[in-house]
Design an enzyme around this catalytic site. Sequence first.
Site, PDB file in Angstrom:
ATOM      1  CB  CYS A 278      -2.219 -20.361 -45.600  1.00 57.11           C
ATOM      2  SG  CYS A 278      -1.256 -19.887 -44.478  1.00 57.11           S
TER       3      CYS A 278
ATOM      4  CG  HIS B 216      -2.512 -24.874 -45.514  1.00 54.88           C
ATOM      5  ND1 HIS B 216      -1.278 -24.593 -46.122  1.00 54.88           N
ATOM      6  CD2 HIS B 216      -2.847 -24.302 -44.530  1.00 54.88           C
ATOM      7  CE1 HIS B 216      -0.611 -23.514 -45.193  1.00 54.88           C
ATOM      8  NE2 HIS B 216      -1.587 -23.360 -44.264  1.00 54.88           N
TER       9      HIS B 216
ATOM     10  CG  ASN C  37       1.294 -22.755 -42.168  1.00 59.25           C
ATOM     11  OD1 ASN C  37       1.489 -22.398 -43.534  1.00 59.25           O
ATOM     12  ND2 ASN C  37       0.188 -22.501 -41.441  1.00 59.25           N
TER      13      ASN C  37
HETATM   14  O1  UT7 Z   1      -2.439 -21.616 -42.295  1.00 58.68           O
HETATM   15  C1  UT7 Z   1      -3.330 -21.076 -41.160  1.00 58.68           C
HETATM   16  C2  UT7 Z   1      -2.194 -20.663 -40.086  1.00 58.68           C
HETATM   17  N1  UT7 Z   1      -2.760 -20.797 -38.685  1.00 58.68           N
HETATM   18  C3  UT7 Z   1      -2.869 -22.015 -38.342  1.00 58.68           C
HETATM   19  O2  UT7 Z   1      -3.100 -23.159 -38.705  1.00 58.68           O
HETATM   20  C4  UT7 Z   1      -3.177 -22.149 -36.796  1.00 58.68           C
HETATM   21  C5  UT7 Z   1      -4.293 -23.050 -36.519  1.00 58.68           C
HETATM   22  N2  UT7 Z   1      -4.262 -23.361 -34.918  1.00 58.68           N
HETATM   23  C6  UT7 Z   1      -3.369 -24.228 -34.510  1.00 58.68           C
HETATM   24  O3  UT7 Z   1      -2.813 -24.974 -35.112  1.00 58.68           O
HETATM   25  C7  UT7 Z   1      -3.597 -24.306 -32.926  1.00 58.68           C
HETATM   26  O4  UT7 Z   1      -4.618 -23.636 -32.332  1.00 58.68           O
HETATM   27  C8  UT7 Z   1      -2.074 -23.990 -32.052  1.00 58.68           C
HETATM   28  C9  UT7 Z   1      -1.261 -25.001 -32.519  1.00 58.68           C
HETATM   29  C10 UT7 Z   1      -1.767 -22.552 -32.646  1.00 58.68           C
HETATM   30  C11 UT7 Z   1      -2.442 -24.227 -30.622  1.00 58.68           C
HETATM   31  O5  UT7 Z   1      -2.981 -25.218 -30.324  1.00 58.68           O
HETATM   32  P1  UT7 Z   1      -4.094 -25.439 -29.317  1.00 58.68           P
HETATM   33  O6  UT7 Z   1      -4.465 -26.861 -28.880  1.00 58.68           O
HETATM   34  O7  UT7 Z   1      -5.401 -24.525 -29.792  1.00 58.68           O
HETATM   35  O8  UT7 Z   1      -3.425 -24.731 -27.942  1.00 58.68           O
HETATM   36  P2  UT7 Z   1      -3.970 -23.241 -27.286  1.00 58.68           P
HETATM   37  O9  UT7 Z   1      -3.940 -22.356 -28.011  1.00 58.68           O
HETATM   38  O10 UT7 Z   1      -5.509 -23.673 -26.666  1.00 58.68           O
HETATM   39  O11 UT7 Z   1      -2.915 -23.392 -26.091  1.00 58.68           O
HETATM   40  C12 UT7 Z   1      -3.027 -24.464 -24.964  1.00 58.68           C
HETATM   41  C13 UT7 Z   1      -2.210 -23.958 -23.855  1.00 58.68           C
HETATM   42  C14 UT7 Z   1      -2.176 -22.360 -23.600  1.00 58.68           C
HETATM   43  O12 UT7 Z   1      -1.748 -22.435 -22.121  1.00 58.68           O
HETATM   44  P3  UT7 Z   1      -3.019 -22.389 -21.138  1.00 58.68           P
HETATM   45  O13 UT7 Z   1      -3.822 -21.145 -21.312  1.00 58.68           O
HETATM   46  O14 UT7 Z   1      -3.894 -23.695 -21.316  1.00 58.68           O
HETATM   47  O15 UT7 Z   1      -2.265 -22.404 -19.763  1.00 58.68           O
HETATM   48  C15 UT7 Z   1      -1.092 -21.746 -24.329  1.00 58.68           C
HETATM   49  O16 UT7 Z   1      -0.681 -20.482 -23.516  1.00 58.68           O
HETATM   50  O17 UT7 Z   1      -0.797 -24.172 -24.334  1.00 58.68           O
HETATM   51  C16 UT7 Z   1       0.036 -22.904 -24.296  1.00 58.68           C
HETATM   52  N3  UT7 Z   1       0.852 -22.522 -25.360  1.00 58.68           N
HETATM   53  C17 UT7 Z   1       2.044 -23.080 -25.418  1.00 58.68           C
HETATM   54  N4  UT7 Z   1       2.624 -23.909 -24.659  1.00 58.68           N
HETATM   55  C18 UT7 Z   1       4.057 -24.286 -24.977  1.00 58.68           C
HETATM   56  C19 UT7 Z   1       0.533 -21.819 -26.479  1.00 58.68           C
HETATM   57  N5  UT7 Z   1       1.542 -22.394 -27.454  1.00 58.68           N
HETATM   58  C20 UT7 Z   1       2.656 -22.820 -26.591  1.00 58.68           C
HETATM   59  C21 UT7 Z   1       3.910 -23.187 -27.085  1.00 58.68           C
HETATM   60  N6  UT7 Z   1       4.698 -24.034 -25.886  1.00 58.68           N
HETATM   61  N7  UT7 Z   1       4.489 -23.195 -28.283  1.00 58.68           N
END
Ligand code: UT7
Length: 331
Positions: free
Chosen positions: A117, A258, A288
């Site tokens: 990225c 970004h 992204n």
């Molecule tokens: O250029 C760099 C590239 N990468 C990034 O920029 C990623 C940076 N990180 C992020 O943007 C965020 O961490 C994410 C958007 C990937 C995730 O958001 P979060 O607020 O950190 O969510 P989380 O991983 O803590 O997940 C919360 C819940 C989980 O369920 P439980 O364990 O609380 O029951 C996940 O399993 O949301 C669940 N979950 C989803 N639910 C619905 C994860 N992905 C999804 C989804 N739809 N697509």
Amino acid sequence: MSGAQRRSVILGTGSELPNKVITNEDLEKMVDTSDEWITVRTGIKERRVLEEGKGNADMAYRAAQRALADAGVEANDLDAIIMGTVTPDYPFPSSACVLEDMLGARGAFSFDVGAACSGFLNAISVADSFIRTGKANKALVVGSDALSRLLNWQDRTTCILFGDAAGAVVLGASENGSRGILSTKLRTDGSYVKQLYVPAGGSLKPARAETVERNEHTITMNGKEVFKIAVRSMEEISREAMDEAGVSIDQVSLVIPHQANRRIVVALAERLGVPMEKVMVNLEKYGNTSAASVPVALDEARRQGRIKNGDIVLLNAFGAGFAWGAAVIKF
Ligand code: UT7
């Protein structure tokens, strides 16, 4: 602000977004997710996907053509083509060479820069060095990625985030101005390699039936860790780039970060003390797009009239490696 010296100036910009749109509603039919979850957690509503049968260089070519036309520069006048990408058309040679041939740029040396990225920031920083040291007078800098090719469309934690796009900038040399690229800063921390990577398809785990079977050619990510380090690192490196340029945050008219996640962008803006009106955000439309994210947003900002002559713009990016960077440009 530093005075007259040879600097790189932006002569033109261009971008290309594939036609195929995948909305959050489309994704609801593919994985266990919802438009609401994706919107609240990321701000993304839809993303573009490069059609099958096309390669990264096809997108890069269109973006490059637009940037060259905008700059009034012929492909043959280019000394360097530097492409930030982690999704080249082939394992080798570089997509920059494929692009060079498509453009008919006969006098250039071309290569790819792999910084995920942060690829565009790395590429523009390298091109700027070539120009400032007199090794090039005109350079095409491209950020182009087709991360759709590296997605596991059954993994809801990654497939909702990414999209395909290309952005390009033509750089020229200015001998006596205070405008142009005032500073660039790059950083990496390789201790985070496995927080965001594609496990197979390289020399360690080459493509085999078993690696494909196990989906190891797709993006594996610890989203929370990326989020945390991204905000902190982009703030830090932005401040370093502004210090080097002798520019304060109040002098910056537009921040082009970004486009990974709206929450990351908002947190970064808060830490930098910049109101959101001064921050370019288009991730709701494209997700992204990896190395393309910053040059696409830069091109859109210019076309929307958000950058005027004399404006100071701050670019920053963060991604796999971890690799991150920032640049300060006076238009
Ligand atoms: O250029 C760099 C590239 N990468 C990034 O920029 C990623 C940076 N990180 C992020 O943007 C965020 O961490 C994410 C958007 C990937 C995730 O958001 P979060 O607020 O950190 O969510 P989380 O991983 O803590 O997940 C919360 C819940 C989980 O369920 P439980 O364990 O609380 O029951 C996940 O399993 O949301 C669940 N979950 C989803 N639910 C619905 C994860 N992905 C999804 C989804 N739809 N697509």
